[in-house]
Motif scaffolding. Structure first.
Motif, PDB file in Angstrom:
ATOM      1  N   ARG A 170      27.760  10.503   6.032  1.00 34.83           N
ATOM      2  CA  ARG A 170      28.698  10.115   6.484  1.00 34.83           C
ATOM      3  C   ARG A 170      28.348   8.756   7.128  1.00 34.83           C
ATOM      4  O   ARG A 170      29.259   8.039   7.029  1.00 34.83           O
ATOM      5  N   PHE A 194      28.165   6.394   4.220  1.00 37.45           N
ATOM      6  CA  PHE A 194      29.629   5.871   3.817  1.00 37.45           C
ATOM      7  C   PHE A 194      30.246   5.014   4.870  1.00 37.45           C
ATOM      8  O   PHE A 194      30.936   4.212   4.394  1.00 37.45           O
ATOM      9  N   GLU A 195      30.361   5.313   6.126  1.00 32.96           N
ATOM     10  CA  GLU A 195      30.954   4.589   7.133  1.00 32.96           C
ATOM     11  C   GLU A 195      30.338   3.076   7.105  1.00 32.96           C
ATOM     12  O   GLU A 195      31.127   2.129   7.236  1.00 32.96           O
ATOM     13  N   HIS A 244      31.892   1.680   4.274  1.00 34.97           N
ATOM     14  CA  HIS A 244      33.139   1.148   4.328  1.00 34.97           C
ATOM     15  C   HIS A 244      33.525   0.113   5.248  1.00 34.97           C
ATOM     16  O   HIS A 244      34.336  -0.875   5.032  1.00 34.97           O
ATOM     17  N   GLU A 245      32.537   0.035   6.304  1.00 38.68           N
ATOM     18  CA  GLU A 245      32.634  -1.345   7.291  1.00 38.68           C
ATOM     19  C   GLU A 245      32.367  -2.584   6.434  1.00 38.68           C
ATOM     20  O   GLU A 245      32.658  -3.637   6.940  1.00 38.68           O
ATOM     21  N   PRO A 250      33.220  -3.738   0.877  1.00 39.70           N
ATOM     22  CA  PRO A 250      32.948  -2.281   0.856  1.00 39.70           C
ATOM     23  C   PRO A 250      31.763  -2.148  -0.177  1.00 39.70           C
ATOM     24  O   PRO A 250      31.783  -2.717  -1.221  1.00 39.70           O
ATOM     25  N   ALA A 261      31.751  11.862   0.322  1.00 38.52           N
ATOM     26  CA  ALA A 261      32.430  10.744  -0.535  1.00 38.52           C
ATOM     27  C   ALA A 261      33.917  11.096  -0.544  1.00 38.52           C
ATOM     28  O   ALA A 261      34.733   9.820  -0.837  1.00 38.52           O
ATOM     29  N   ASP A 295      36.148  11.607   1.154  1.00 40.33           N
ATOM     30  CA  ASP A 295      36.917  10.996   2.315  1.00 40.33           C
ATOM     31  C   ASP A 295      36.828   9.245   2.257  1.00 40.33           C
ATOM     32  O   ASP A 295      37.539   8.700   2.954  1.00 40.33           O
ATOM     33  N   TYR A 296      36.017   8.898   1.101  1.00 44.68           N
ATOM     34  CA  TYR A 296      35.774   7.517   1.098  1.00 44.68           C
ATOM     35  C   TYR A 296      36.173   7.167  -0.469  1.00 44.68           C
ATOM     36  O   TYR A 296      35.140   6.659  -1.300  1.00 44.68           O
ATOM     37  N   GLU A 338      37.503   4.593  -1.853  1.00 44.72           N
ATOM     38  CA  GLU A 338      37.355   3.190  -2.321  1.00 44.72           C
ATOM     39  C   GLU A 338      35.673   2.800  -2.468  1.00 44.72           C
ATOM     40  O   GLU A 338      35.478   1.969  -2.859  1.00 44.72           O
ATOM     41  N   ILE A 339      34.818   3.992  -2.077  1.00 40.41           N
ATOM     42  CA  ILE A 339      33.419   3.608  -2.152  1.00 40.41           C
ATOM     43  C   ILE A 339      32.937   4.191  -3.305  1.00 40.41           C
ATOM     44  O   ILE A 339      32.961   5.294  -3.829  1.00 40.41           O
TER      45      ILE A 339
END
Ligand code: IPM
Ligand code: MG
Length: 356
Positions: free
Chosen positions: A169, A172-173, A176-177, A184, A210, A212-213, A215-216
């Protein structure tokens, strides 16, 4: 005015020397950015152990919990049983404060520092998120019939769902940032789930997070292939998430991509709680007291600490100063052969911080 309480463990060998330079950079940015801090010195080290037989106690760990952050130089003494003090101090901090992320940026600041042909700063700019409290570092295991021909040594790799999930997590954060890569990013899971079957807990935790993300971009490499790709195509990587031991190994390789052990920095992080920052190099006994160790890893670790504390402008000032210094070409290599004295290099960074 914001004020922080920062624990300082200079430690062994070159640790105190490089920490001194990190503290100089800290003082300079604090003055400019307008925050204050108190430093609390801790003597724990191999040297201290030889004199006092004292290691880190639970009370000390409780005291560390009350600090805002800890800055560590290096731990390890040639006259002390290998790993004894490292486990007490470094793993004491990591496990005691549940610093479950070991964040290790791999960033090339200037072309001439890279040992790879045709690789530029834009090609080497990624972060390794090393799980920091489990895996082969669990300390669960031991010996049977030690020092006999029938000796058995067992070490248990421990991987919990919670440990894998929170490391993934965090990775991925970051992606994401887009903090490190300005967009990204892609998250590469590095494990060895073909040969070490229980590593598939990592794979499952990774894909669970993944979800939850969306777009990654998802990506996977076995650790052996990861080493190959880090040399062949380092530009491929944005964020690597990996186990404790694999993270330890690939970040020494990463340090070389950046220009040397002397420049690589790390944060041992529990978001929202006391965290610890240290260069990834060791105590380098052979360089002790010679004023030749490269302080840039320690200085960059201070910058990571400031970023963690929310002093982002101060962190940026240090990074910019380091980048300017390295791009100037005055520093031949980011190690003890740079040709620049430890304190002189610290002064150069401070001068650039003040000028920036
Ligand atoms: C590191 C070091 C430590 C580790 C040692 C000193 C215990 O190599 O921080 O990378 O293995 O984690
Ligand atoms: Mg290491």
């Amino acid at each position: 005015m914001t004020s922080y309480t920062i624990g300082v463990l200079g430690g062994d060998g070159i640790g105190p020397e490089v920490t001194e330079e990190a503290l100089k950079a800290l003082a300079a940015v604090a003055e400019i950015e307008g925050f204050t801090y108190d430093l609390v010195d801790y003597p724990y080290s191999g040297d201290y152990y030889l004199k006092t037989k004292e290691l880190v106690s639970d009370d000390v760990i409780d005291e560390w919990r009350t600090l805002d952050a800890v800055l560590l130089g290096a731990i390890g003494h040639p006259d002390v049983e290998p790993g004894l003090v490292e486990r007490s101090v470094i793993l004491g901090l990591r496990f005691g404060l549940d610093l479950y992320i070991n964040l290790r940026p791999i960033k090339l600041f200037a072309d001439h520092l890279c040992p790879l042909k045709n690789k530029k700063p834009a090609d080497i700019d990624f972060v390794v998120v090393r799980e920091n409290t489990e895996g082969m570092y669990s300390q669960i295991g031991g010996h049977l019939k030690k020092n006999t021909p029938d000796e058995v040594a067992i070490v248990n790799g421990v991987y919990t769902w919670k440990g894998c999930e929170r490391a993934c997590r965090y990775g991925f954060e970051l992606a994401h940032e887009g903090k490190t890569m300005g967009r990204p990013g892609r998250v590469t899971l590095v494990d060895k789930h073909n040969a070490v079957r229980p590593h598939d807990i990592w794979e499952r935790a990774y894909h669970h997070v993944a979800e939850d993300y969306p777009e990654i971009e998802r990506d996977h490499a076995y650790v052996d292939a990861c080493c190959m790709w880090m040399i062949k195509n380092p530009e491929w990587f944005d964020v690597i998430v990996t186990t404790n031991l694999f993270g330890d190994i690939i970040t020494d390789l990463g340090a070389m991509l950046q220009g040397g052990m002397g420049i690589a920095a790390s944060g041992n992080i529990h978001p929202g709680q006391t965290s610890m920052f240290e260069p990834i190099h060791g105590s380098a006994p052979k360089y002790t007291g010679k004023n030749i160790a490269c302080p840039l890893g320690a200085i960059a670790s201070a910058s990571m600490m400031l970023d963690f504390l929310g002093e982002n402008a101060a962190a940026k000032r240090i990074d910019t100063a380091m980048e300017t210094l390295l791009k100037s070409g005055k520093v031949k290599s980011a190690d003890a052969r740079s040709g620049i004295a430890t304190d002189a290099m610290g002064d150069m960074v401070v001068e650039l911080i003040r000028g920036a």
